[in-house]
Motif scaffolding. Structure first.
Motif, PDB file in Angstrom:
ATOM      1  N   VAL A 157       0.743  -1.198   0.197  1.00 46.43           N
ATOM      2  CA  VAL A 157      -0.016   0.196   0.156  1.00 46.43           C
ATOM      3  C   VAL A 157       0.925   1.216  -0.005  1.00 46.43           C
ATOM      4  N   SER A 158       0.762   2.123  -0.962  1.00 46.60           N
ATOM      5  CA  SER A 158       1.767   3.124  -1.099  1.00 46.60           C
ATOM      6  C   SER A 158       1.008   4.326  -1.676  1.00 46.60           C
ATOM      7  N   ASN A 159       1.373   5.491  -1.542  1.00 46.75           N
ATOM      8  CA  ASN A 159       1.004   6.860  -2.140  1.00 46.75           C
ATOM      9  C   ASN A 159       2.292   7.473  -2.558  1.00 46.75           C
ATOM     10  N   GLU A 160       2.213   8.197  -3.741  1.00 46.25           N
ATOM     11  CA  GLU A 160       3.249   9.096  -4.052  1.00 46.25           C
ATOM     12  C   GLU A 160       2.682  10.368  -4.668  1.00 46.25           C
ATOM     13  N   THR A 161       3.258  11.490  -4.881  1.00 44.68           N
ATOM     14  CA  THR A 161       3.018  12.737  -5.276  1.00 44.68           C
ATOM     15  C   THR A 161       4.178  13.220  -6.123  1.00 44.68           C
ATOM     16  N   THR A 162       3.658  13.746  -7.303  1.00 45.48           N
ATOM     17  CA  THR A 162       4.703  14.516  -8.260  1.00 45.48           C
ATOM     18  C   THR A 162       4.540  15.971  -8.101  1.00 45.48           C
ATOM     19  N   PHE A 163       5.434  16.640  -7.824  1.00 42.20           N
ATOM     20  CA  PHE A 163       5.602  18.105  -7.787  1.00 42.20           C
ATOM     21  C   PHE A 163       5.309  18.825  -9.306  1.00 42.20           C
ATOM     22  N   ASN A 164       4.902  20.144  -8.897  1.00 41.59           N
ATOM     23  CA  ASN A 164       4.927  20.930  -9.983  1.00 41.59           C
ATOM     24  C   ASN A 164       6.270  21.502 -10.483  1.00 41.59           C
ATOM     25  N   THR A 165       7.010  21.987  -9.442  1.00 41.51           N
ATOM     26  CA  THR A 165       8.406  22.162  -9.549  1.00 41.51           C
ATOM     27  C   THR A 165       9.343  21.458  -8.507  1.00 41.51           C
ATOM     28  N   ASP A 166      10.589  21.180  -8.926  1.00 39.37           N
ATOM     29  CA  ASP A 166      11.145  20.243  -8.171  1.00 39.37           C
ATOM     30  C   ASP A 166      11.478  21.060  -6.802  1.00 39.37           C
ATOM     31  N   ILE A 167      11.663  20.251  -5.875  1.00 37.82           N
ATOM     32  CA  ILE A 167      11.914  20.437  -4.502  1.00 37.82           C
ATOM     33  C   ILE A 167      13.053  20.042  -3.851  1.00 37.82           C
ATOM     34  N   ALA A 168      14.078  21.005  -3.267  1.00 37.44           N
ATOM     35  CA  ALA A 168      15.201  20.622  -2.463  1.00 37.44           C
ATOM     36  C   ALA A 168      14.982  20.569  -1.152  1.00 37.44           C
ATOM     37  N   ASP A 169      14.117  21.610  -0.696  1.00 32.95           N
ATOM     38  CA  ASP A 169      14.170  21.705   0.732  1.00 32.95           C
ATOM     39  C   ASP A 169      13.388  20.564   1.665  1.00 32.95           C
ATOM     40  N   ARG A 170      14.342  20.415   2.891  1.00 31.93           N
ATOM     41  CA  ARG A 170      14.017  19.131   3.493  1.00 31.93           C
ATOM     42  C   ARG A 170      12.578  19.286   4.016  1.00 31.93           C
ATOM     43  N   GLU A 171      12.470  20.590   4.711  1.00 26.41           N
ATOM     44  CA  GLU A 171      11.043  20.725   5.297  1.00 26.41           C
ATOM     45  C   GLU A 171       9.846  20.502   4.597  1.00 26.41           C
ATOM     46  N   ALA A 172      10.170  20.978   3.288  1.00 27.91           N
ATOM     47  CA  ALA A 172       9.090  21.109   2.403  1.00 27.91           C
ATOM     48  C   ALA A 172       8.843  19.367   1.920  1.00 27.91           C
ATOM     49  N   LEU A 173       9.869  18.730   1.824  1.00 28.51           N
ATOM     50  CA  LEU A 173       9.670  17.423   1.346  1.00 28.51           C
ATOM     51  C   LEU A 173       9.172  16.622   2.467  1.00 28.51           C
ATOM     52  N   MET A 174       9.578  16.628   3.946  1.00 29.34           N
ATOM     53  CA  MET A 174       9.041  16.045   4.907  1.00 29.34           C
ATOM     54  C   MET A 174       7.598  16.444   5.029  1.00 29.34           C
ATOM     55  N   GLY A 175       7.007  17.684   4.781  1.00 32.03           N
ATOM     56  CA  GLY A 175       5.518  17.965   4.906  1.00 32.03           C
ATOM     57  C   GLY A 175       4.918  17.102   3.869  1.00 32.03           C
ATOM     58  N   LYS A 176       5.253  16.911   2.786  1.00 34.21           N
ATOM     59  CA  LYS A 176       4.774  16.128   1.621  1.00 34.21           C
ATOM     60  C   LYS A 176       4.500  14.409   2.205  1.00 34.21           C
ATOM     61  N   LEU A 177       5.884  14.026   2.782  1.00 31.74           N
ATOM     62  CA  LEU A 177       5.812  12.657   3.138  1.00 31.74           C
ATOM     63  C   LEU A 177       4.868  12.719   4.425  1.00 31.74           C
ATOM     64  N   TRP A 178       4.747  13.633   5.270  1.00 31.97           N
ATOM     65  CA  TRP A 178       3.833  13.216   6.244  1.00 31.97           C
ATOM     66  C   TRP A 178       2.286  12.882   5.868  1.00 31.97           C
ATOM     67  N   HIS A 179       2.083  13.910   4.927  1.00 31.88           N
ATOM     68  CA  HIS A 179       0.787  13.733   4.303  1.00 31.88           C
ATOM     69  C   HIS A 179       0.481  12.514   3.488  1.00 31.88           C
ATOM     70  N   LEU A 180       1.675  12.086   2.971  1.00 30.27           N
ATOM     71  CA  LEU A 180       1.373  10.696   2.114  1.00 30.27           C
ATOM     72  C   LEU A 180       1.320   9.461   3.069  1.00 30.27           C
ATOM     73  N   ALA A 181       1.908   9.719   4.476  1.00 31.26           N
ATOM     74  CA  ALA A 181       1.936   8.729   5.478  1.00 31.26           C
ATOM     75  C   ALA A 181       0.716   8.549   5.834  1.00 31.26           C
ATOM     76  N   GLU A 182      -0.019   9.597   6.076  1.00 27.39           N
ATOM     77  CA  GLU A 182      -1.442   9.708   6.681  1.00 27.39           C
ATOM     78  C   GLU A 182      -2.384   8.874   5.653  1.00 27.39           C
ATOM     79  N   LYS A 183      -2.072   9.281   4.398  1.00 27.35           N
ATOM     80  CA  LYS A 183      -3.163   8.633   3.492  1.00 27.35           C
ATOM     81  C   LYS A 183      -2.762   7.142   3.383  1.00 27.35           C
ATOM     82  N   VAL A 184      -1.478   6.625   3.250  1.00 26.53           N
ATOM     83  CA  VAL A 184      -1.248   5.198   3.136  1.00 26.53           C
ATOM     84  C   VAL A 184      -1.821   4.576   4.606  1.00 26.53           C
ATOM     85  N   SER A 185      -1.745   5.081   5.581  1.00 23.68           N
ATOM     86  CA  SER A 185      -2.006   4.860   7.070  1.00 23.68           C
ATOM     87  C   SER A 185      -3.504   4.372   7.074  1.00 23.68           C
ATOM     88  N   ALA A 186      -4.394   5.477   6.370  1.00 28.90           N
ATOM     89  CA  ALA A 186      -5.776   5.385   6.380  1.00 28.90           C
ATOM     90  C   ALA A 186      -6.049   4.163   5.667  1.00 28.90           C
TER      91      ALA A 186
END
Ligand SMILES: [Mg+2]
Length: 420
Positions: free
Chosen positions: A276-305
């Motif tokens: 069970v997995s979720n992924e997301t593609t960004f409109n523009t590439d992201i290098a910022d760790r905090e921004a990436l971790m924010g996306k990761l948390w949202h995906l983790a919640e979706k997978v968990s649900a």
């Protein structure tokens, strides 16, 4: 034209403006209304609705469910949506758009138990239920008419009514002749919707829709299609099957079929799930760790649900990233104990991420569980093997209390808006 009153469930051969029996204007009418077997039901802003149900003082207020380990919006109610709040949005942005919103930390175990009550109602209708998350499922009601002495449309209208009156949250229904269209239909008329896409109106309905309406078409596929001059479903059909296949391979065929309203996938309650997995593609590439971790948390919640909806636990966590040059990076780790928790999944993903070279720009991030087992008997509320989980929860609550008193900016650990 066949019609049905969604309030009192009377059916008619000719659609009235208002129901002559109950006087309500909740009429749904469609030439194929009583002939379509595939339904998708989706509760309206489910987590926020459960919170409002449990605390009626919130009913007229903007409610945002989110925060969690990372500060992103998980779900928001329709009042908050008017201010522009959307799920996956960073919490600081949501607070700016809707400063009066009541912000509630997700209570996933509670939502899972409400979800089980809803599922129990579905099981009375058909064994062919395919849950997509805690508040969303496909139902195949083909052949159940003799058993229930009622057509699928009526069963679904009754189910939505019962969810509303007995469980206290509203839901929207889509009815069609396949899964793809039923899912689109349930989204057409939210909240408290009931939409029908028949065989006869499929082509007209799809014609001018953008390619983004198709399953699996994210930002990356959309721009690849755009480069080929394809923006609408009509463009896909005009390109034709062979050109779509030449250019996009197997997914070209799939896109062509969907664009033509064809979808042969069955509603499969027990398709053996390997991961069970979720992924997301960004409109523009992201290098910022905090921004990436924010996306990761949202995906983790979706997978968990989704894991909780299927009562699954997973032992292996996979983190997937795609670099700006399209090279894919995957990293795996094995947990001490199978889990279905967003927090556990996120933390495993974060640890894997931090072992990668720093400062890389990525165009996609994804996370998932594999090595799945039934979750039965496992305490979903706590990670017994994570002695710090309780401490983290306490710390988080303390931070939330300070934020509630002094505003979101009161706590910064020198790393932006959601330092931990
Ligand atoms: Mg929903």
């Amino acid at each position: 034209m066949p019609a049905l009153c969604r309030h009192c469930l009377k059916s008619f051969d000719e659609a009235p403006k208002r129901c002559p029996a109950c006087g309500k204007a909740r009429i749904v009418a469609h030439p194929e209304l009583f002939d379509l077997p595939i339904a998708h039901i989706d509760c309206d802003s489910f987590y926020a609705s459960v919170e409002k149900r449990d605390n009626p003082e919130l009913s007229s207020q903007a409610v945002i469910v989110g925060g969690g380990t990372r500060g992103v919006v998980t779900t928001c109610c329709y009042i908050a949506r008017i201010s522009g709040v959307r799920s996956a949005m960073p919490m600081f942005q949501a607070r700016k758009l809707c400063p009066d919103a009541v912000i509630i930390k997700p209570r996933m175990e509670h939502y899972a138990s409400v979800s089980r009550e809803i599922r129990a109602k579905m099981v009375e209708l058909t064994p062919l239920i395919e849950p997509l998350s805690l508040d969303e499922a496909f139902l195949d009601l083909g052949g159940t008419e003799r058993l229930h002495h009622a057509p699928p449309a009526l069963l679904m209208a009754r189910l939505a009514r019962e969810i509303e009156t007995e469980i206290g949250v509203s839901a929207s229904v889509g009815l069609s002749h396949n899964k793809f269209l039923a899912k689109i239909a349930s989204d057409l008329d939210k909240p408290r919707g009931f939409s029908v896409i028949g065989r006869g109106d499929t082509e007209e309905f799809l014609r001018d829709k953008p390619v983004s309406i198709l399953w699996g078409v994210g930002a990356a596929t959309r721009s690849a299609l755009g480069r080929a001059g394809i923006r609408t479903l009509a463009d896909i059909r005009r390109a034709g099957l062979s050109r779509m296949e030449d250019r996009f391979g197997a997914s070209g065929r799939r896109l062509f079929e969907l664009a033509s309203g064809q979808d042969a996938r069955r509603v499969s309650p027990d398709s053996p799930m390997k991961s069970v997995s979720n992924e997301t593609t960004f409109n523009t590439d992201i290098a910022d760790r905090e921004a990436l971790m924010g996306k990761l948390w949202h995906l983790a919640e979706k997978v968990s649900a989704r894991m909780k909806a299927r009562d699954l636990a997973g032992r292996t966590v996979t983190l997937k990233l795609k670099k700006a040059d399209f090279a894919t990076v995957t990293r795996q780790t094995r947990l001490e104990e199978p889990s279905q928790l967003a927090d556990t999944l996120y933390r495993a993903g974060e640890t894997l991420f931090d072992k990668l070279p720093k400062g890389q720009a990525y165009r996609l991030i994804g996370i998932g569980f594999s090595d799945l087992t039934a979750a039965d008997g496992r305490d979903p509320a706590g990670d017994l093997l994570d002695p710090y989980a309780g401490k983290r929860a306490t710390a988080e609550r303390a931070k939330d209390a300070i934020r509630a008193r002094f505003g979101a900016d009161a706590i910064r650990n020198g790393r932006g808006w959601d330092g931990e």
